[in-house]
Design a protein around this motif. Structure first.
Motif, PDB file in Angstrom:
ATOM      1  N   TYR B  64       0.848  -1.200   0.000  1.00 43.25           N
ATOM      2  CA  TYR B  64       0.000   0.000   0.000  1.00 43.25           C
ATOM      3  C   TYR B  64       0.882   1.249   0.000  1.00 43.25           C
ATOM      4  O   TYR B  64       0.683   2.182  -0.789  1.00 43.25           O
ATOM      5  CB  TYR B  64      -0.904  -0.040   1.232  1.00 43.25           C
ATOM      6  N   SER B  91      -8.079  -1.966   0.614  1.00 39.92           N
ATOM      7  CA  SER B  91      -7.633  -0.573   0.696  1.00 39.92           C
ATOM      8  C   SER B  91      -6.914  -0.162  -0.582  1.00 39.92           C
ATOM      9  O   SER B  91      -7.076   0.960  -1.064  1.00 39.92           O
ATOM     10  CB  SER B  91      -6.704  -0.373   1.903  1.00 39.92           C
ATOM     11  N   CYS B  92      -6.120  -1.084  -1.135  1.00 36.33           N
ATOM     12  CA  CYS B  92      -5.437  -0.790  -2.404  1.00 36.33           C
ATOM     13  C   CYS B  92      -6.463  -0.552  -3.510  1.00 36.33           C
ATOM     14  O   CYS B  92      -6.278   0.321  -4.360  1.00 36.33           O
ATOM     15  CB  CYS B  92      -4.506  -1.930  -2.808  1.00 36.33           C
ATOM     16  N   VAL B  94      -9.717   0.527  -3.214  1.00 35.29           N
ATOM     17  CA  VAL B  94     -10.470   1.780  -3.060  1.00 35.29           C
ATOM     18  C   VAL B  94      -9.574   2.994  -3.255  1.00 35.29           C
ATOM     19  O   VAL B  94     -10.021   4.038  -3.727  1.00 35.29           O
ATOM     20  CB  VAL B  94     -11.251   1.813  -1.724  1.00 35.29           C
ATOM     21  N   CYS B  95      -8.303   2.845  -2.934  1.00 33.62           N
ATOM     22  CA  CYS B  95      -7.362   3.959  -3.128  1.00 33.62           C
ATOM     23  C   CYS B  95      -6.732   3.929  -4.513  1.00 33.62           C
ATOM     24  O   CYS B  95      -5.860   4.747  -4.809  1.00 33.62           O
ATOM     25  CB  CYS B  95      -6.270   3.924  -2.065  1.00 33.62           C
ATOM     26  N   ASN B 214      -6.277   8.120   0.806  1.00 32.93           N
ATOM     27  CA  ASN B 214      -6.895   7.832   2.094  1.00 32.93           C
ATOM     28  C   ASN B 214      -8.021   6.831   1.891  1.00 32.93           C
ATOM     29  O   ASN B 214      -8.877   7.019   1.033  1.00 32.93           O
ATOM     30  CB  ASN B 214      -7.451   9.149   2.658  1.00 32.93           C
ATOM     31  N   SER B 215      -8.005   5.776   2.658  1.00 37.26           N
ATOM     32  CA  SER B 215      -9.060   4.770   2.484  1.00 37.26           C
ATOM     33  C   SER B 215     -10.232   5.000   3.444  1.00 37.26           C
ATOM     34  O   SER B 215     -11.185   4.229   3.449  1.00 37.26           O
ATOM     35  CB  SER B 215      -8.487   3.363   2.671  1.00 37.26           C
TER      36      SER B 215
END
Lengths: 264, 360
Positions: B64, B91-92, B94-95, B214-215
């Motif tokens: 990330y 998270s990767c 959505v970001c 930012n997630s």
């Protein structure tokens, strides 16, 4: 030279140690009543000689690996205490199939006392088509790291240069040339040049064309007296020419399932 | 580079380095350990960085961070290790952080067994991640194909700004094959990252507004906007542009196998065995699992095909996608093994005859 009865097969991972070991054990069994194969590969859980347990037992070859038996692939770095039996018992011809690289050879240390005996030979398998052992430097580094790990010198080289189904006689000759350089550098012989039986005649012909005297090994025990299967020696080929022997060891693939050779 | 005999895992790592990967983070797990081993040895020789993370959770967190900074980065693991990465992977997504993940599958659930399996299909394709997330998933069948896909995967990840998973079974990781590693790509220098990745966190140096990744979304409309207007169009584009497959012998086939990875090779040999007995079988080999190659199934010979058979090392996870793609056009069947056991070509052939026999 004392007859060797314990044959320790080391080398870079993926060099073909297990294929050779299984073939060698089967050939030894044709010459000797008591033959054992010790699968000491605790570095890698795939393509190990224990996968051919049934074949070995059918051939009346004693096989030792873990304490559990068939089809157990538990990746505990452990081997059964029974491996000592064929190392102790001098009636046994014993093939020790070791894991790859220095880390795979580390397991030998606990049995070191058997491997420093003069009836034991430490063999390094080289495939010149593997990226880490395709140069003299790479081969010497590989051998040095194994020797440093086990504290015993390697006695002989096996050229197992191949490219699976794409293997040509030229591959094997290329490997032989590299192994000869290693041989000269280390002062140890090229014991065998491994060749699938189906390529044997082609290899013999190619070797002759390149000025060598190829000798096909017919009995696994032949070399054991230290009389025959060593390259590096030369014979008078007449007219003052010296011809170098190249010992060719024919095998049949035992480890590789046929579907792996399906063309994608 | 000339052809070399390489183990799958080694070749995967070599291909990643050639593709310009300079950051690798990983935690050891069988049967993929040769990947981190190779990376730990070779990355430093090309000015790259290898970190052995303290867990897979840490690996994906490193990813990330490195991806956010614009680096070409990769991690690898096996099955249960990939399970542990799911939070960070989401998270990767959505970001919109590009990264490559190699999953060398072993048997599960849980710690399971170290032998080959394909039971992560649902995990990687349907996603073990929370939220509306997808990873792009490639499923190579040979080492050369894997190498080519990994080499390509970094570009796909960058283009889509999304994680790409290369999903192989343990056999492909552990077996040896002759392989050519593609020529090394020029690596984008740190100072040039913002030219190709203007969103990357590589320091604004008072020349522009700061970038932010930012997630956490304190404003839910902002999150909806991200999903609807950024992720969804990307996923739709992927479904149009990315599906890849190979089909063989579909014309006149009585049955059609669907198989990927090692199992595809086993199925192809089974197909040849059956042909000798006069039974014509074809095969569809998905090369992408997500997006699934739905269009491949339009090529099936409707005049002759009686059944579509999923051949896989799971309880039939891919079979569900096959049924969706078929939309009821053909009956389906499953030939499988689980728990780390491979099918053999003979077993596939025999079970195919039983399937066809049961349909008469």
């Amino acid at each position: 030279m004392k007859k060797k009865r314990v044959h320790v097969i080391t080398g870079h991972f993926g060099s073909g140690k297990t294929e050779f070991s299984v073939n060698y054990a089967m050939d030894l069994r044709k010459e000797f009543d008591k033959v054992a194969i010790l699968d000491m590969d605790i570095a890698n859980p795939y393509f190990r000689s224990r996968e051919r347990q049934k074949l070995m037992l059918e051939k009346d070859i004693s096989i030792h690996f873990n304490t559990y038996g068939y089809d157990i692939t538990e990746d505990l770095p452990a081997i059964t205490a029974t491996v000592r039996a064929p190392l102790e018992n001098k009636e046994f011809e014993t093939v020790v199939d070791v894991g790859g690289n220095d880390s795979g050879a580390r397991v030998l240390n606990q049995f070191r006392k058997y491997f420093v005996e003069d009836d034991c030979e430490i063999i390094v398998v080289i495939n010149a088509n593997r990226p880490d052992t395709d140069t003299l430097k790479g081969c010497l580094e590989q051998i040095d790291s194994i020797e440093t790990e086990i504290g015993i010198k390697v006695d002989a080289i096996i050229n197992n240069t191949h490219m699976l189904t794409e293997t040509t006689a030229d591959d094997i000759m290329k490997g032989f040339e590299l192994c000869r350089m290693v041989s000269q550098s280390k002062g140890i012989p090229v014991k065998y040049n491994v060749c699938e039986k189906k390529y044997l005649e082609k290899l013999m012909e190619t070797a002759r064309k390149q000025g060598y005297e190829p000798v096909a090994i017919r009995k696994a025990g032949e070399d054991s007296e230290g009389i025959a299967a060593f390259s590096g020696g030369t014979d008078d080929a007449g007219e003052g020419k010296k011809q170098e022997k190249m010992y060719v060891y024919p095998i049949e693939l035992q480890m590789r399932p046929t579907w792996l050779d399906v063309i994608i | 580079m000339e052809k070399k005999l390489m183990k799958g895992n080694e070749a995967f790592a070599a291909a990643a380095i050639s593709a310009g990967c300079r950051y690798y983070f990983g935690y050891p797990i069988t049967p993929q350990n040769e990947v981190p081993e190779y990376m730990s040895r070779e990355l430093r020789n090309v000015g790259g960085h290898f970190i052995q993370a303290e867990s897979e959770l840490a690996s994906i967190s490193f990813i990330y961070g490195a991806a956010a900074a614009g680096a070409r980065c990769m991690t690898s693991s096996s099955s249960i290790g990939i399970a542990l990465m799911q939070e960070g992977l989401g998270s990767c997504v959505v970001c919109e952080l590009p990264c490559v993940i190699i999953n060398v599958m072993r048997a599960g659930p849980g710690i399971g067994a170290i032998q080959p399996a394909q039971a992560d299909y649902t995990q990687v394709v349907k996603s073990g991640m929370n939220g509306d997330a997808h990873c792009i998933v490639y499923a190579p069948t040979s080492i050369q194909e894997a190498v080519n896909m990994i080499y390509h995967a970094f570009d796909v990840a960058d283009e889509y700004r999304n994680p790409v998973i290369i999903c192989v079974d343990g056999m492909i990781g552990q077996m040896m094959e002759p392989v050519i590693i593609p020529e090394s790509r020029a690596v984008i220098e740190e100072k040039d990252i913002e030219k190709t990745k203007p969103w990357a966190l590589c320091g604004h140096r008072n020349r522009r507004d700061r970038n932010k990744i930012n997630s956490v979304f304190l404003n839910q409309y902002e999150l909806e906007d991200r999903i609807m207007n950024r992720l969804l169009p990307k996923f739709e584009k992927a479904k149009k542009e990315l599906p890849e497959w190979e089909s063989r012998n579909l014309e006149g086939a009585e049955a059609v196998f669907v198989a990927y990875g090692s199992t595809a090779r086993i199925a192809i040999e089974a197909m040849e065995l059956l042909e000798k007995e006069g039974i014509k079988v074809g095969i569809i080999r998905p090369k992408t699992l997500w997006p699934f190659p739905d269009a491949a199934f339009d090529e099936i010979d409707s005049k002759t095909t009686k059944v579509v058979i999923s051949v896989e090392l799971s309880l039939g996870q891919m079979l569900e996608d096959i049924r969706l793609a078929l939309e009821g056009r053909y009956p389906t069947a499953l030939i499988n093994r689980v728990g780390g056991i491979l099918l053999s070509p003979v077993e596939v052939a025999e079970r195919t005859k039983a399937v066809l026999g049961g349909m008469k």
